[in-house]
Design an enzyme around this catalytic site. Structure first.
Site, PDB file in Angstrom:
ATOM      1  N   SER A  15       0.530  -1.499  -0.209  1.00 17.55           N
ATOM      2  CA  SER A  15      -0.093  -0.031   0.327  1.00 17.55           C
ATOM      3  C   SER A  15       0.844   1.248   0.227  1.00 17.55           C
ATOM      4  CB  SER A  15      -0.875  -0.031   1.215  1.00 17.55           C
ATOM      5  OG  SER A  15      -1.613   1.477   1.269  1.00 17.55           O
ATOM      6  N   LYS A  66     -14.233  -4.411   1.839  1.00 13.38           N
ATOM      7  CA  LYS A  66     -14.836  -2.961   1.966  1.00 13.38           C
ATOM      8  C   LYS A  66     -16.479  -3.892   2.087  1.00 13.38           C
ATOM      9  CE  LYS A  66     -11.861   0.233  -1.791  1.00 13.38           C
ATOM     10  NZ  LYS A  66     -12.094   0.700  -2.767  1.00 13.38           N
ATOM     11  N   ASP A 102     -13.731   6.562  -3.409  1.00 14.37           N
ATOM     12  CA  ASP A 102     -13.405   6.136  -4.723  1.00 14.37           C
ATOM     13  C   ASP A 102     -14.053   6.686  -5.874  1.00 14.37           C
ATOM     14  OD1 ASP A 102     -11.508   4.067  -3.857  1.00 14.37           O
ATOM     15  OD2 ASP A 102     -13.189   2.514  -3.380  1.00 14.37           O
ATOM     16  N   ARG A 151     -17.777  -9.178 -19.288  1.00 14.85           N
ATOM     17  CA  ARG A 151     -17.896 -10.312 -19.652  1.00 14.85           C
ATOM     18  C   ARG A 151     -19.022 -11.869 -19.410  1.00 14.85           C
ATOM     19  NH1 ARG A 151     -12.306 -13.370 -17.954  1.00 14.85           N
ATOM     20  NH2 ARG A 151     -13.503 -13.556 -15.624  1.00 14.85           N
TER      21      ARG A 151
END
Ligand code: ATR
Length: 270
Positions: A15, A66, A102, A151
């Site tokens: 990180s 998360k 984010d 996909r």
């Protein structure tokens, strides 16, 4: 007394967040310490309980916690609720407050650092996992229309259905993209981890298109494809990392750090 923060993940050794937050703290004169903590895969809640007991003020959450973090919160921001994932926790008077920075980090990087305004842009969001889920609401907020390609098309359809009341969104297979063009293509798949590329058709980049990969650290197969296809601008996700950190720092400290200098420093190290 020095306030304590941490980033929790598994693995976490790689990180860059401690370095970024140390720079932010130095720059803004904030008295804080920020460390990286690896939580056991079955011990996330216990780790958070320990940090609260020890008086930590908050933490960042990364892969794979998360969603668990989202479930632990007593209060959530609207954007965390939309993402169903939390990357920033604030510990306050017995409560756990959850936010997700984010999406805001992605938008700030694309609009401010890369210089591409998203209003009315046709965005292709590649992937329908956690990374895509975390940013889609903010893309609408910035005024973009979104096609989600995955996909496994079912997952793209589910994601599009979940967000259909927030903005213009369609689901697609990669094959069905043939003949279409987009202004901004965002790779939110984990394909780069295995050095693979989603099967994008040739000619998918509009003139002046931006190719954005959420990964950073090296040129990914998507970035190489974009270069070969003549995409006007190509960006990795290092700026998103710095911007989501700045947004978390602002939540905790009510001071907005200067991200450009930190991003330049990180780029110089890469
Ligand atoms: P994350 O939290 O990083 O989004 P995830 O939830 O496991 O991780 O989702 C990974 C995403 O990358 C999925 O959309 C996955 O597509 P599928 O749903 O079809 O599995 C996508 N992905 C992974 N490898 C890929 C590849 N080689 N080509 C295209 N898409 C890929």
């Amino acid at each position: 007394m020095t306030d304590r923060y941490a980033v929790i993940g598994n693995p976490i050794a790689h990180s860059k967040s401690p370095l970024i937050h140390a720079e932010f703290a130095r720059q803004t004169g904030q008295d804080l310490n920020y460390e990286a903590i690896e939580a056991p895969l079955d011990g996330f809640a216990a780790t958070i309980a320990r940090l609260r007991n020890e008086g930590y003020k908050g933490c960042n959450i990364t892969v794979p916690f998360k969603f668990e973090a989202y479930q632990l919160c007593n209060q959530l921001t609207g954007r965390a609720r939309a993402a169903q994932a939390v990357n920033t926790l604030l510990f306050e008077e017995g409560e756990i407050l959850g936010d997700n920075t984010d999406g805001a980090g992605l938008i700030a990087d694309i609009e401010q650092n890369v210089g591409c305004k998203l209003l009315f842009k046709r965005v292709l969001l590649m992937g329908a996992g956690g990374a895509a889920h975390g940013v889609i609401w903010q893309l609408f907020n910035a005024g973009a229309s979104v096609v989600i390609a995955n996909r496994t098309v079912d997952k793209a359809q589910q994601l599009a259905a979940e967000f259909v009341s927030y903005g213009t969104v369609f689901a697609s297979s990669y094959e069905a993209l043939a003949g279409k063009q987009f202004d901004v293509l965002i790779n939110a798949t984990s394909s780069s981890l295995s050095d693979e590329l989603a099967p994008l058709p040739s000619g998918i980049f509009a003139p002046h298109a931006l190719a954005y990969d959420m990964m950073y650290g090296r040129e990914t197969p998507f970035m190489k494809f974009a270069r070969d296809q003549g995409a006007a601008t190509i960006s990795d996700g290092l700026g998103m990392l710095v911007e989501q950190a700045a947004e978390a720092f602002f939540k905790w400290r009510s001071v907005r750090p200067d991200t450009a200098s930190v991003l330049a420093k990180l780029r110089a190290q890469c």
